[in-house]
Design a protein around this motif. Structure first.
Motif, PDB file in Angstrom:
ATOM      1  N   LEU A   1      -4.704  -0.296  14.723  1.00  0.00           N
ATOM      2  CA  LEU A   1      -5.719  -0.419  13.691  1.00  0.00           C
ATOM      3  C   LEU A   1      -5.381   0.394  12.459  1.00  0.00           C
ATOM      4  N   PHE A   2      -4.806   1.568  12.640  1.00  0.00           N
ATOM      5  CA  PHE A   2      -4.482   2.411  11.500  1.00  0.00           C
ATOM      6  C   PHE A   2      -3.435   1.748  10.619  1.00  0.00           C
ATOM      7  N   ILE A   3      -2.366   1.200  11.280  1.00  0.00           N
ATOM      8  CA  ILE A   3      -1.301   0.539  10.518  1.00  0.00           C
ATOM      9  C   ILE A   3      -1.844  -0.706   9.805  1.00  0.00           C
ATOM     10  N   LEU A   4      -2.740  -1.454  10.516  1.00  0.00           N
ATOM     11  CA  LEU A   4      -3.340  -2.638   9.918  1.00  0.00           C
ATOM     12  C   LEU A   4      -4.085  -2.291   8.631  1.00  0.00           C
ATOM     13  N   LEU A   5      -4.923  -1.214   8.686  1.00  0.00           N
ATOM     14  CA  LEU A   5      -5.682  -0.838   7.500  1.00  0.00           C
ATOM     15  C   LEU A   5      -4.772  -0.364   6.375  1.00  0.00           C
ATOM     16  N   THR A   6      -3.749   0.440   6.763  1.00  0.00           N
ATOM     17  CA  THR A   6      -2.837   0.963   5.749  1.00  0.00           C
ATOM     18  C   THR A   6      -2.058  -0.154   5.063  1.00  0.00           C
ATOM     19  N   VAL A   7      -1.511  -1.057   5.889  1.00  0.00           N
ATOM     20  CA  VAL A   7      -0.727  -2.176   5.325  1.00  0.00           C
ATOM     21  C   VAL A   7      -1.615  -3.079   4.470  1.00  0.00           C
ATOM     22  N   ALA A   8      -2.879  -3.308   4.956  1.00  0.00           N
ATOM     23  CA  ALA A   8      -3.797  -4.141   4.191  1.00  0.00           C
ATOM     24  C   ALA A   8      -4.060  -3.540   2.817  1.00  0.00           C
ATOM     25  N   ALA A   9      -4.246  -2.199   2.772  1.00  0.00           N
ATOM     26  CA  ALA A   9      -4.470  -1.542   1.488  1.00  0.00           C
ATOM     27  C   ALA A   9      -3.272  -1.712   0.565  1.00  0.00           C
ATOM     28  N   ILE A  10      -2.081  -1.563   1.152  1.00  0.00           N
ATOM     29  CA  ILE A  10      -0.864  -1.711   0.343  1.00  0.00           C
ATOM     30  C   ILE A  10      -0.737  -3.137  -0.196  1.00  0.00           C
ATOM     31  N   VAL A  11      -0.975  -4.120   0.691  1.00  0.00           N
ATOM     32  CA  VAL A  11      -0.849  -5.523   0.290  1.00  0.00           C
ATOM     33  C   VAL A  11      -1.855  -5.866  -0.807  1.00  0.00           C
ATOM     34  N   ILE A  12      -3.117  -5.371  -0.655  1.00  0.00           N
ATOM     35  CA  ILE A  12      -4.145  -5.632  -1.667  1.00  0.00           C
ATOM     36  C   ILE A  12      -3.730  -5.057  -3.015  1.00  0.00           C
ATOM     37  N   ALA A  13      -3.197  -3.819  -2.961  1.00  0.00           N
ATOM     38  CA  ALA A  13      -2.749  -3.203  -4.214  1.00  0.00           C
ATOM     39  C   ALA A  13      -1.636  -4.033  -4.863  1.00  0.00           C
ATOM     40  N   ILE A  14      -0.694  -4.488  -4.038  1.00  0.00           N
ATOM     41  CA  ILE A  14       0.419  -5.294  -4.566  1.00  0.00           C
ATOM     42  C   ILE A  14      -0.101  -6.606  -5.147  1.00  0.00           C
ATOM     43  N   LEU A  15      -1.029  -7.251  -4.412  1.00  0.00           N
ATOM     44  CA  LEU A  15      -1.570  -8.528  -4.886  1.00  0.00           C
ATOM     45  C   LEU A  15      -2.313  -8.368  -6.209  1.00  0.00           C
ATOM     46  N   LEU A  16      -3.109  -7.281  -6.315  1.00  0.00           N
ATOM     47  CA  LEU A  16      -3.835  -7.045  -7.562  1.00  0.00           C
ATOM     48  C   LEU A  16      -2.867  -6.853  -8.725  1.00  0.00           C
ATOM     49  N   PHE A  17      -1.823  -6.070  -8.458  1.00  0.00           N
ATOM     50  CA  PHE A  17      -0.835  -5.827  -9.510  1.00  0.00           C
ATOM     51  C   PHE A  17      -0.102  -7.126  -9.878  1.00  0.00           C
ATOM     52  N   SER A  18       0.258  -7.907  -8.835  1.00  0.00           N
ATOM     53  CA  SER A  18       0.955  -9.172  -9.074  1.00  0.00           C
ATOM     54  C   SER A  18       0.071 -10.132  -9.863  1.00  0.00           C
ATOM     55  N   ARG A  19      -1.210 -10.158  -9.480  1.00  0.00           N
ATOM     56  CA  ARG A  19      -2.133 -11.053 -10.179  1.00  0.00           C
ATOM     57  C   ARG A  19      -2.267 -10.667 -11.648  1.00  0.00           C
ATOM     58  N   TYR A  20      -2.304  -9.348 -11.893  1.00  0.00           N
ATOM     59  CA  TYR A  20      -2.389  -8.867 -13.268  1.00  0.00           C
ATOM     60  C   TYR A  20      -1.160  -9.329 -14.072  1.00  0.00           C
ATOM     61  N   ARG A  21       0.038  -9.187 -13.445  1.00  0.00           N
ATOM     62  CA  ARG A  21       1.269  -9.588 -14.135  1.00  0.00           C
ATOM     63  C   ARG A  21       1.325 -11.097 -14.337  1.00  0.00           C
ATOM     64  N   VAL A  22       0.881 -11.839 -13.314  1.00  0.00           N
ATOM     65  CA  VAL A  22       0.911 -13.291 -13.424  1.00  0.00           C
ATOM     66  C   VAL A  22      -0.013 -13.768 -14.542  1.00  0.00           C
TER      67      VAL A  22
END
Length: 894
Positions: free
Chosen positions: A612-633
């Motif tokens: 569960l800890f890794i799931l939450l951590t990875v999810a946070a990282i992925v969300i941050a990446i997606l937000l940044f990618s969406r901003y760039r797109v």
């Protein structure tokens, strides 16, 4: 703090172990393997629905993972899915490679349905790759397997496919035999839908054998059984095939009607692929009747649909068809663009047969341009591909083309060699019509070399075959060729006999060109025999057909001009549409890449969860990446939108400019029509006047000069139209001047003779005071055009009992032709006001002038282009003079 560092290290390690998109993890458990196969298939289908070739990546991964599972049925079924979509994307070679990689698994399965489906698929793939031998072996294996398990329907499918292979390789009689076997099986099964399909195949074979009546009967049977089975698609196919046969037999009106019926059926079924097929066939039918505008419209409809559904191979076929239209309307460079685009597609598909076809088309363009050496290079390249695939029909056709090129290049030995190779192949496939054509070509080759005995021998062979197969047009052509050989060999009686046989052919409508040629040759031969009555009779026939051909040629040229104009409009619209679609595609590709990235990340996220800890951590990282990618797109999309708006503004400006150009072209066309009407007034007036004179004198003068006068008037019509066509070239800035040594007296005398009847009517005396031996270096056509128009003006302004005198003075570098007359003083003063000292017009609004004054405008515009000059003077006694200055050795292109 150490705990958080440990967590971060665990995350990094987990991400590093996550499956990469280019590698498979083979250590997963057995249930996970099937789950992963289904996941890859699901993702592949998602992309396939969007016509995105990324689907092929996921299908390939699914197949590889299925092989890891070692489950034979899973391997076969997954491979079939991959092969299906490889075919849809036009990657036939890759599909075949995939199919061959599963051969070993077929031997271990006990499911007959899987074996049958895979064998059928392999046969189809070999067929599409033109590997006829392997395709036939697969379908024979399918037939034997079907017989073993008593599957009659599959057996009939296999037999029909074997028949298709024989048809493709030119063994059409064998093809008909196999189709008939299949037909009997379907009849026993009362499978009327398949009966209809088989009748279609039999009709196709008959059509290729040029047995039009048999083909039509088979298509009617196909239509009947399709209707009985309630098969709307089958009805549409039979109507489409029936239209092909009707087009070949010359009944294009019925063909178009049947194609439109088929089109409506496919539209009601919503089948885009077959809608494109019908548009394509409509284009071919309109091309056969020289309606190039409608042909081009239908081909463009087909191309648009095929691009929308990504039918790669058919896109190339339609490109070839459009290229053929542009070749027909004398736009070779545009034709080459389409042919070369089709060739590129065929090369990407690695399809040797289609590559040969495109090379053959390109060779045809160079042949039409008269560049025989270039055409020969392309034909030889096409021949190399045809020999690889063993396609006898295409091979024979290209060999004939090569022979024609060598003949045109004067290499008669090589030409004969290739004609004989082509003849041998047509004999092997029992194509009697093409056999007779090649034999006739060989006869003409010998005739070109003045080897009359050998030429006659081949012509007689061709004549015998053409009579046997009832090719009546061919019979007439061969009789004409025999007559030419006999005439050149001084056997006049036999030549006349052959020509009379050709002339009396009533079983088929001969072309006007053929009738004209036969009549001309008969007239010449009867004249040589001093049979002047028959010679005159056939000379009349020749003149009638020649006039008809001149009119047809004029209509065809006008049609070509119109079609070229429409084609340019279509090209411009297509270019705009292409640019718009490219912009849309770029946006879609970016969006798809973003979605693909999201899907891949989601898949990695699922497989990398350990706690569960890794799931939450990875999810946070992925969300941050997606937000940044969406901003760039979003930023990129905004930039692209700005760029697109700029491009649209530019395109709007181009459209406005094109609109102005179109209006300019329209104005030029109207001017041309006015000049045409004016130019043909005089000859018809002369003809009418001549008829009145002959009518008045018929009681006093027994000699009948009507025919010579009529011929002279008709010649005048021809000269005036030639004048107008040259003026049209002037408006397009395309006239080239070719100076030569010209007898000025004779040139002027020829032109003034055209106005004899008008001068007689007005009792105007025309005197040519130029020395009969005076010659000058100039372009006789250009001088004739200007002088003819000046004489037209003079005759219009001349008074009764007037006098027109023509003189000529010369210097080292020019001559001046002067036309004196004592015409209407008011008309002379009006013209004097129109023309200033330098020969330029003072009137700005030319459209308000009379037709006679427009003739002067024409002369002035034309003369300026090649350095000449016109001058108009009025003397004190109202005598006027026009000076026409002609510079020496003019050779410029305007």
């Amino acid at each position: 703090m150490a705990r958080y560092l440990l967590y971060i290290l665990l995350i990094i390690a987990n991400l590093c172990r996550a499956e990469d998109t280019d590698t498979l993890q083979y250590s997963i458990t057995e249930p996970d393997k099937y789950k992963s196969v289904n996941q890859y298939l699901k993702m592949g289908l998602t992309f396939a629905d969007k016509k995105n070739d990324s689907a092929l990546y996921y299908f390939n991964k699914a197949t590889e993972l299925a092989k890891v599972s070692a489950d034979t049925n899973t391997i076969i079924n997954t491979s079939l899915v991959e092969i299906k979509y490889l075919e849809e994307f036009g990657k036939y070679a890759d599909a075949l490679q995939c199919a061959e990689s599963v051969n070993n698994y077929l031997n271990t399965t006990k499911l007959n349905s899987s074996i049958i489906e895979f064998t059928k698929t392999k046969g189809r793939l070999y067929w599409k790759n033109r590997d006829w031998t392997k395709a036939k072996l697969e379908f024979q294996r399918l037939r034997n397997l079907a017989r073993k398990i008593s599957d009659k329907e599959t057996e009939a499918v296999a037999i029909n496919n074997i028949g298709l292979i024989f048809s493709e390789t030119g063994n059409l009689d064998s093809a008909l035999s196999y189709h008939h076997q299949s037909l009997l099986i379907y009849m026993d099964l009362k499978s009327y839908k398949n009966v209809s399909s088989t009748y279609n195949l039999m009709g196709n074979a008959c059509l290729r054998l040029n047995k039009y009546d048999e083909a039509i009967n088979n298509y009617y049977e196909s239509n009947k059984y399709a209707a009985q089975a309630g098969d709307s698609a089958g009805i549409a196919r039979s109507l489409s095939n029936l239209a092909k046969a009707q087009t070949r037999s010359g009944n294009t009106e019925k063909a178009i009607s049947n194609l439109n019926q088929a089109l409506n059926i496919w539209k009601s079924l919503g089948n885009d692929a077959n809608i494109a097929v019908i548009y394509n066939e409509l284009g071919s039918t309109y091309r056969n009747i020289n309606n190039y505008t409608r042909a081009l419209e239908n081909f463009q409809h087909a191309l648009q649909i095929r691009r929308n559904i990504a039918d790669i191979q058919q896109i190339a076929a339609t490109l070839n068809n459009i290229g053929t239209i542009y070749k027909d309307i004398n736009m070779p460079e545009t034709a080459l663009e389409y042919y070369e685009e089709a060739l590129t597609i065929h090369q990407n598909l690695s399809n040797d047969a289609l590559i040969a076809l495109s090379l053959n088309y390109i060779g045809g363009v160079y042949y039409k341009k008269g560049q025989y050496d270039h055409a020969l290079d392309y034909y030889l390249s096409a021949l190399g591909y045809c020999e690889i695939i063993g396609d006898k029909i295409e091979n024979a056709r290209i060999l004939n083309n090569i022979a024609m090129m060598y003949k045109n290049l004067g290499n008669y030995n090589m030409s004969l060699e290739y004609y004989k190779k082509s003849l041998e192949l047509y004999r092997q496939i029992s194509d009697h019509k093409r056999t007779s054509d090649i034999i006739n070509n060989i006869g003409n080759l010998y005739l070109t070399q003045k080897l009359y005995k050998e030429a006659k021998s081949y012509f007689l062979q061709s004549l015998r075959i053409r009579k046997e197969i009832k090719d009546y047009k061919g019979v007439a052509q061969t009789n004409y060729d025999l007559a030419i050989a006999e005439a050149e060999n001084h056997n006049i009686t036999q030549a006349i006999t052959y020509l009379q046989s050709a002339w009396n052919e009533k079983r088929v409508d001969l072309s006007h060109e053929m009738r004209r040629n036969i009549a001309l040759k008969l007239s010449e031969l009867y004249e040589r025999r001093s049979n002047f009555k028959s010679a005159l009779l056939y000379r009349y026939e020749y003149e009638a057909y020649n006039d008809s051909l001149i009119n047809q040629d004029l209509v065809l040229k006008l049609t070509e001009v119109k079609t070229q104009y429409e084609a340019e409009k279509l090209n411009f619209a297509r270019q705009l549409e292409t640019e718009k679609k490219e912009a849309e595609i770029k946006a879609i590709v970016k969006e798809q890449k973003m979605r693909e990235t999201a899907l891949i990340k989601e898949n990695r996220l699922e497989k990398s969860i350990r706690n569960l800890f890794i799931l939450l951590t990875v999810a946070a990282i992925v969300i941050a990446i997606l937000l940044f990618s969406r901003y760039r797109v979003k930023n990129k999309i905004n930039l692209n939108l700005e760029s697109t708006n700029k491009n649209l503004n530019t395109l709007n400006a181009q459209l406005e400019e094109s609109k102005k150009n179109i209006e300019k072209v329209q104005n030029t066309k109207d001017k041309l029509v006015n000049i045409i009407i004016q130019n043909i007034k005089l000859p018809f007036f002369a003809m009418l006047h001549n008829a009145e004179i002959q009518s008045a004198k018929s009681s006093e003068n027994k000699s009948d000069n009507t025919i010579p006068a009529f011929i002279q008037s008709t010649s005048s019509i021809y000269n005036q139209i030639e004048n107008t066509l040259n003026w049209a070239k002037l408006q397009k800035h395309s006239i080239e001047l070719y100076p030569e040594r010209t007898n000025i007296y004779q040139l002027i005398d020829d032109i003034t003779s055209l106005y004899k009847y008008l001068s007689d009517l007005k009792q105007v005396e025309i005197k040519n005071l130029i020395s009969k031996t005076f010659c000058f270096n100039c372009d006789p056509v250009a001088v004739s055009i200007v002088f003819s128009n000046l004489m037209w003006y003079r005759m219009q302004s001349a008074i009764e009992h007037g006098k027109i005198t023509i003189k000529c003075t010369n210097s080292d570098d020019s001559i001046i032709i002067s036309i004196f007359d004592n015409g209407d003083p008011n008309e002379n003063k009006k013209i004097a006001r129109l023309i200033n000292i330098d020969g330029d017009l003072d009137i700005e609004d030319r459209d308000e002038l009379s037709e006679t004054e427009k003739h002067l405008f024409f002369c002035l515009d034309f003369v300026k282009l090649w350095g000449g000059k016109l001058n108009f003077e009025v003397s004190y006694n109202n005598e006027s003079k026009i000076d026409f200055l002609i510079p020496s050795e003019t050779n410029i292109t305007t």
